[in-house]
Scaffold this motif. Structure first.
Motif, PDB file in Angstrom:
ATOM      1  N   GLU A   1       0.820  -1.201  -0.047  1.00  0.00           N
ATOM      2  CA  GLU A   1      -0.061   0.017   0.002  1.00  0.00           C
ATOM      3  C   GLU A   1       0.803   1.426  -0.012  1.00  0.00           C
ATOM      4  N   ARG A   2       1.872   1.190   0.796  1.00  0.00           N
ATOM      5  CA  ARG A   2       2.704   2.493   1.071  1.00  0.00           C
ATOM      6  C   ARG A   2       3.502   2.510  -0.474  1.00  0.00           C
ATOM      7  N   VAL A   3       4.054   1.516  -0.995  1.00  0.00           N
ATOM      8  CA  VAL A   3       4.815   1.603  -2.287  1.00  0.00           C
ATOM      9  C   VAL A   3       3.741   2.096  -3.341  1.00  0.00           C
ATOM     10  N   TRP A   4       2.435   1.749  -3.440  1.00  0.00           N
ATOM     11  CA  TRP A   4       1.562   1.859  -4.457  1.00  0.00           C
ATOM     12  C   TRP A   4       1.181   3.357  -4.392  1.00  0.00           C
ATOM     13  N   GLU A   5       1.114   3.922  -3.117  1.00  0.00           N
ATOM     14  CA  GLU A   5       0.807   5.376  -2.830  1.00  0.00           C
ATOM     15  C   GLU A   5       1.928   6.304  -3.598  1.00  0.00           C
ATOM     16  N   VAL A   6       3.165   5.934  -3.450  1.00  0.00           N
ATOM     17  CA  VAL A   6       4.099   6.568  -4.344  1.00  0.00           C
ATOM     18  C   VAL A   6       3.991   6.236  -5.713  1.00  0.00           C
ATOM     19  N   VAL A   7       4.050   5.079  -6.155  1.00  0.00           N
ATOM     20  CA  VAL A   7       3.975   4.915  -7.455  1.00  0.00           C
ATOM     21  C   VAL A   7       2.858   5.262  -8.061  1.00  0.00           C
ATOM     22  N   ARG A   8       1.814   5.360  -7.529  1.00  0.00           N
ATOM     23  CA  ARG A   8       0.427   5.846  -8.150  1.00  0.00           C
ATOM     24  C   ARG A   8       0.346   6.942  -8.904  1.00  0.00           C
ATOM     25  N   ASP A   9       1.235   7.882  -8.384  1.00  0.00           N
ATOM     26  CA  ASP A   9       1.284   9.234  -8.676  1.00  0.00           C
ATOM     27  C   ASP A   9       2.130   9.493 -10.102  1.00  0.00           C
ATOM     28  N   PHE A  10       1.030   9.448 -11.352  1.00  0.00           N
ATOM     29  CA  PHE A  10       1.669   9.463 -12.625  1.00  0.00           C
ATOM     30  C   PHE A  10       2.354  10.736 -12.778  1.00  0.00           C
ATOM     31  N   ASP A  11       2.554  11.790 -12.103  1.00  0.00           N
ATOM     32  CA  ASP A  11       3.013  13.069 -12.173  1.00  0.00           C
ATOM     33  C   ASP A  11       4.282  13.020 -11.234  1.00  0.00           C
ATOM     34  N   GLY A  12       4.627  11.798 -10.552  1.00  0.00           N
ATOM     35  CA  GLY A  12       5.625  11.954  -9.454  1.00  0.00           C
ATOM     36  C   GLY A  12       6.930  11.090  -9.757  1.00  0.00           C
ATOM     37  N   LEU A  13       7.125  10.642 -10.880  1.00  0.00           N
ATOM     38  CA  LEU A  13       8.565  10.028 -11.226  1.00  0.00           C
ATOM     39  C   LEU A  13       9.558  10.743 -10.550  1.00  0.00           C
ATOM     40  N   PRO A  14       9.809  12.256 -10.952  1.00  0.00           N
ATOM     41  CA  PRO A  14      11.118  13.043 -10.512  1.00  0.00           C
ATOM     42  C   PRO A  14      11.386  12.850  -9.045  1.00  0.00           C
ATOM     43  N   THR A  15      10.222  12.369  -8.313  1.00  0.00           N
ATOM     44  CA  THR A  15      10.291  12.183  -6.815  1.00  0.00           C
ATOM     45  C   THR A  15      11.368  11.054  -6.449  1.00  0.00           C
ATOM     46  N   TRP A  16      11.281   9.957  -7.315  1.00  0.00           N
ATOM     47  CA  TRP A  16      12.030   8.605  -6.718  1.00  0.00           C
ATOM     48  C   TRP A  16      12.812   8.207  -8.158  1.00  0.00           C
ATOM     49  N   HIS A  17      12.542   8.647  -9.423  1.00  0.00           N
ATOM     50  CA  HIS A  17      13.621   7.968 -10.549  1.00  0.00           C
ATOM     51  C   HIS A  17      14.677   8.777 -10.759  1.00  0.00           C
ATOM     52  N   PRO A  18      15.666   8.385 -10.541  1.00  0.00           N
ATOM     53  CA  PRO A  18      17.085   9.177 -10.901  1.00  0.00           C
ATOM     54  C   PRO A  18      17.092   9.725 -12.164  1.00  0.00           C
ATOM     55  N   GLY A  19      16.494   8.967 -13.387  1.00  0.00           N
ATOM     56  CA  GLY A  19      16.491   9.380 -14.632  1.00  0.00           C
ATOM     57  C   GLY A  19      15.519  10.468 -15.177  1.00  0.00           C
ATOM     58  N   ILE A  20      14.784  11.022 -14.365  1.00  0.00           N
ATOM     59  CA  ILE A  20      13.640  12.029 -14.682  1.00  0.00           C
ATOM     60  C   ILE A  20      14.088  13.224 -13.720  1.00  0.00           C
ATOM     61  N   ALA A  21      14.307  14.400 -14.442  1.00  0.00           N
ATOM     62  CA  ALA A  21      14.251  15.546 -13.890  1.00  0.00           C
ATOM     63  C   ALA A  21      13.191  16.294 -13.470  1.00  0.00           C
ATOM     64  N   SER A  22      12.187  16.551 -14.332  1.00  0.00           N
ATOM     65  CA  SER A  22      10.729  16.882 -14.047  1.00  0.00           C
ATOM     66  C   SER A  22       9.693  16.188 -14.828  1.00  0.00           C
ATOM     67  N   SER A  23       8.405  16.395 -14.438  1.00  0.00           N
ATOM     68  CA  SER A  23       7.253  15.969 -14.828  1.00  0.00           C
ATOM     69  C   SER A  23       6.274  17.034 -14.752  1.00  0.00           C
ATOM     70  N   GLU A  24       5.334  17.271 -15.839  1.00  0.00           N
ATOM     71  CA  GLU A  24       4.329  18.082 -15.652  1.00  0.00           C
ATOM     72  C   GLU A  24       3.074  17.452 -16.621  1.00  0.00           C
ATOM     73  N   ILE A  25       1.992  17.388 -15.882  1.00  0.00           N
ATOM     74  CA  ILE A  25       0.743  16.873 -16.562  1.00  0.00           C
ATOM     75  C   ILE A  25       0.223  18.153 -17.390  1.00  0.00           C
ATOM     76  N   GLU A  26      -0.068  17.759 -18.783  1.00  0.00           N
ATOM     77  CA  GLU A  26      -0.437  18.792 -19.488  1.00  0.00           C
ATOM     78  C   GLU A  26      -1.862  19.138 -19.515  1.00  0.00           C
ATOM     79  N   GLN A  27      -2.230  20.433 -19.922  1.00  0.00           N
ATOM     80  CA  GLN A  27      -3.765  20.983 -20.242  1.00  0.00           C
ATOM     81  C   GLN A  27      -4.419  20.924 -18.739  1.00  0.00           C
ATOM     82  N   GLY A  28      -3.558  20.825 -17.538  1.00  0.00           N
ATOM     83  CA  GLY A  28      -4.029  21.197 -16.536  1.00  0.00           C
ATOM     84  C   GLY A  28      -5.261  19.870 -15.965  1.00  0.00           C
ATOM     85  N   ARG A  29      -4.913  18.571 -16.467  1.00  0.00           N
ATOM     86  CA  ARG A  29      -5.626  17.575 -16.094  1.00  0.00           C
ATOM     87  C   ARG A  29      -4.904  16.930 -14.728  1.00  0.00           C
ATOM     88  N   GLY A  30      -5.896  16.007 -14.069  1.00  0.00           N
ATOM     89  CA  GLY A  30      -5.390  15.412 -12.743  1.00  0.00           C
ATOM     90  C   GLY A  30      -4.350  14.374 -13.265  1.00  0.00           C
TER      91      GLY A  30
END
Length: 145
Positions: free
Chosen positions: A15-44
């Motif tokens: 459950e804790r791992v899924w809480e982190v992974v589930r955020d489709f915009d959250g890769l920069p938080t934990w993936h060393p190969g991603i500098a930033s992420s932005e969801i386009e067009q104001g969607r969730g």
């Protein structure tokens, strides 16, 4: 169709791992190969169909669309819309499952895609090791705290 795959066991509950992974915009938080992420067009970030624009440390970019989000199975699937990789019909899934004996989480990340035969081995190395395995190591380190 080619498949690339990586998996690991993480010393945290599913459950804790899924809480982190589930955020489709959250890769920069934990993936060393991603500098930033932005969801386009104001969607969730949990809205199926949303598109994330990922920026890599070298300034390169990738656009991916969320195709499915399943909280019961703790998984999501996405497709590449634009990337610096010579692939077609790329679809990837990340899934988190409980390891019931230990209370840890089993996480797998895999993709199916089409590519020229001459590119398959290099692409498999790029995705399996460079994207998925390195991301899973980053996730494990992030959750270890």
């Amino acid at each position: 169709m080619t498949q690339s795959y990586a998996s690991t066991v993480i010393a945290a509950g599913a459950e804790r791992v899924w809480e982190v992974v589930r955020d489709f915009d959250g890769l920069p938080t934990w993936h060393p190969g991603i500098a930033s992420s932005e969801i386009e067009q104001g969607r969730g970030a949990a809205e199926v169909g949303c598109v994330r624009h990922l920026t890599l440390p070298d300034g390169g970019s990738i656009r991916e669309r969320l195709l499915t989000l399943d909280d019961v199975e703790r998984s999501y699937t996405y497709e590449i819309l634009r990337a610096p990789f010579p692939v077609r019909r790329y679809r990837a899934t990340i899934r988190v499952a409980p390891v019931t004996e230990t209370g840890r989480a089993f996480v797998e990340w895999y993709a199916h895609y089409d590519a020229e035969a001459a590119d398959e081995a290099e692409l498999d190395e790029t995705f399996a090791s460079g994207v998925f395995a390195s991301g899973l190591r980053g996730l494990s380190e992030y959750l270890a705290g």
